[in-house]
Write a protein that holds these residues in place. Structure first.
Motif, mmCIF file in Angstrom:
data_model
loop_
_atom_site.group_PDB
_atom_site.id
_atom_site.type_symbol
_atom_site.label_atom_id
_atom_site.label_comp_id
_atom_site.label_asym_id
_atom_site.label_seq_id
_atom_site.Cartn_x
_atom_site.Cartn_y
_atom_site.Cartn_z
ATOM 1 N N GLN A 38 0.827 -1.205 0.000
ATOM 2 C CA GLN A 38 0.000 0.000 0.000
ATOM 3 C C GLN A 38 0.858 1.250 0.000
ATOM 4 N N ALA A 39 1.940 1.240 0.749
ATOM 5 C CA ALA A 39 2.837 2.398 0.778
ATOM 6 C C ALA A 39 3.466 2.618 -0.593
ATOM 7 N N LYS A 40 3.828 1.547 -1.272
ATOM 8 C CA LYS A 40 4.407 1.677 -2.611
ATOM 9 C C LYS A 40 3.379 2.237 -3.592
ATOM 10 N N ALA A 41 2.132 1.827 -3.476
ATOM 11 C CA ALA A 41 1.084 2.328 -4.362
ATOM 12 C C ALA A 41 0.836 3.816 -4.130
ATOM 13 N N VAL A 42 0.807 4.227 -2.872
ATOM 14 C CA VAL A 42 0.601 5.646 -2.557
ATOM 15 C C VAL A 42 1.782 6.472 -3.052
ATOM 16 N N ALA A 43 2.979 5.989 -2.880
ATOM 17 C CA ALA A 43 4.169 6.714 -3.345
ATOM 18 C C ALA A 43 4.157 6.856 -4.865
ATOM 19 N N ALA A 44 3.779 5.796 -5.566
ATOM 20 C CA ALA A 44 3.728 5.860 -7.024
ATOM 21 C C ALA A 44 2.639 6.824 -7.490
ATOM 22 N N ALA A 45 1.506 6.846 -6.784
ATOM 23 C CA ALA A 45 0.437 7.773 -7.148
ATOM 24 C C ALA A 45 0.861 9.211 -6.908
ATOM 25 N N ALA A 46 1.522 9.469 -5.804
ATOM 26 C CA ALA A 46 1.992 10.828 -5.515
ATOM 27 C C ALA A 46 3.013 11.271 -6.558
ATOM 28 N N GLU A 47 3.885 10.382 -6.950
ATOM 29 C CA GLU A 47 4.872 10.714 -7.974
ATOM 30 C C GLU A 47 4.195 10.970 -9.320
ATOM 31 N N GLY A 48 3.192 10.167 -9.650
ATOM 32 C CA GLY A 48 2.471 10.356 -10.906
ATOM 33 C C GLY A 48 1.715 11.674 -10.938
ATOM 34 N N MET A 49 1.115 12.045 -9.804
ATOM 35 C CA MET A 49 0.406 13.328 -9.741
ATOM 36 C C MET A 49 1.381 14.498 -9.810
ATOM 37 N N ALA A 50 2.574 14.336 -9.268
ATOM 38 C CA ALA A 50 3.568 15.403 -9.320
ATOM 39 C C ALA A 50 4.086 15.594 -10.747
ATOM 40 N N ARG A 51 4.216 14.500 -11.481
ATOM 41 C CA ARG A 51 4.720 14.599 -12.857
ATOM 42 C C ARG A 51 3.670 15.108 -13.830
ATOM 43 N N PRO A 64 0.100 16.862 -13.273
ATOM 44 C CA PRO A 64 -1.009 17.367 -12.451
ATOM 45 C C PRO A 64 -2.362 17.307 -13.147
ATOM 46 N N GLY A 65 -2.362 17.306 -14.459
ATOM 47 C CA GLY A 65 -3.625 17.236 -15.186
ATOM 48 C C GLY A 65 -4.328 15.898 -15.025
ATOM 49 N N ALA A 66 -3.594 14.867 -14.743
ATOM 50 C CA ALA A 66 -4.174 13.534 -14.581
ATOM 51 C C ALA A 66 -4.372 13.164 -13.116
ATOM 52 N N ALA A 67 -4.315 14.153 -12.246
ATOM 53 C CA ALA A 67 -4.402 13.867 -10.808
ATOM 54 C C ALA A 67 -5.721 13.207 -10.429
ATOM 55 N N ALA A 68 -6.823 13.656 -11.040
ATOM 56 C CA ALA A 68 -8.125 13.073 -10.695
ATOM 57 C C ALA A 68 -8.186 11.592 -11.083
ATOM 58 N N ALA A 69 -7.700 11.261 -12.256
ATOM 59 C CA ALA A 69 -7.724 9.865 -12.702
ATOM 60 C C ALA A 69 -6.789 9.007 -11.855
ATOM 61 N N ILE A 70 -5.630 9.542 -11.515
ATOM 62 C CA ILE A 70 -4.670 8.793 -10.689
ATOM 63 C C ILE A 70 -5.237 8.576 -9.290
ATOM 64 N N ARG A 71 -5.844 9.615 -8.731
ATOM 65 C CA ARG A 71 -6.435 9.507 -7.395
ATOM 66 C C ARG A 71 -7.562 8.475 -7.391
ATOM 67 N N PHE A 72 -8.398 8.472 -8.432
ATOM 68 C CA PHE A 72 -9.481 7.498 -8.536
ATOM 69 C C PHE A 72 -8.936 6.080 -8.605
ATOM 70 N N ALA A 73 -7.922 5.873 -9.430
ATOM 71 C CA ALA A 73 -7.322 4.542 -9.557
ATOM 72 C C ALA A 73 -6.674 4.097 -8.248
ATOM 73 N N LEU A 74 -6.050 5.041 -7.552
ATOM 74 C CA LEU A 74 -5.421 4.719 -6.256
ATOM 75 C C LEU A 74 -6.478 4.277 -5.243
ATOM 76 N N LEU A 75 -7.535 5.058 -5.121
ATOM 77 C CA LEU A 75 -8.575 4.720 -4.144
ATOM 78 C C LEU A 75 -9.276 3.413 -4.507
ATOM 79 N N LEU A 76 -9.478 3.188 -5.781
ATOM 80 C CA LEU A 76 -10.088 1.925 -6.223
ATOM 81 C C LEU A 76 -9.168 0.750 -5.911
ATOM 82 N N GLY A 77 -7.874 0.939 -6.115
ATOM 83 C CA GLY A 77 -6.926 -0.139 -5.849
ATOM 84 C C GLY A 77 -6.720 -0.430 -4.374
ATOM 85 N N LEU A 78 -6.838 0.583 -3.528
ATOM 86 C CA LEU A 78 -6.641 0.371 -2.094
ATOM 87 C C LEU A 78 -7.855 -0.221 -1.410
ATOM 88 N N CYS A 79 -9.017 -0.170 -2.050
ATOM 89 C CA CYS A 79 -10.238 -0.721 -1.436
ATOM 90 C C CYS A 79 -10.322 -2.185 -1.516
#
Length: 76
Positions: free
Chosen positions: A46-59, A61-76
């Protein structure tokens, strides 16, 4: 090593001397340790997934909503 071995050190052997109880007693020391290892590995994943999502959103920012959705879906 002591922390990893502590569930095995403090495991109690059942007082019943039947064959079934003796066969079960050999697994008493292993079961708590394997459960603890699985929890640690899930936490690391889970920590690796959150770190990868944060890095993806930093690189990107326009895809932050899609990345956040995929992260939350994957962590559930």
């Amino acid at each position: 090593m002591l922390i990893l071995a502590s569930p095995m050190i403090f495991a109690q052997v059942p007082a019943d001397t039947s064959a079934i109880a003796q066969a079960h007693a050999q697994w008493v020391a292993i079961a708590p340790d394997s459960r603890c290892n699985r929890q640690r590995l899930c936490g690391l994943a889970q920590a690796k997934a959150v770190a990868a999502a944060a890095e993806g959103m930093a690189r990107n920012p326009g895809a932050a909503a899609a990345i956040r959705f995929a992260l939350l879906l994957g962590l559930c």
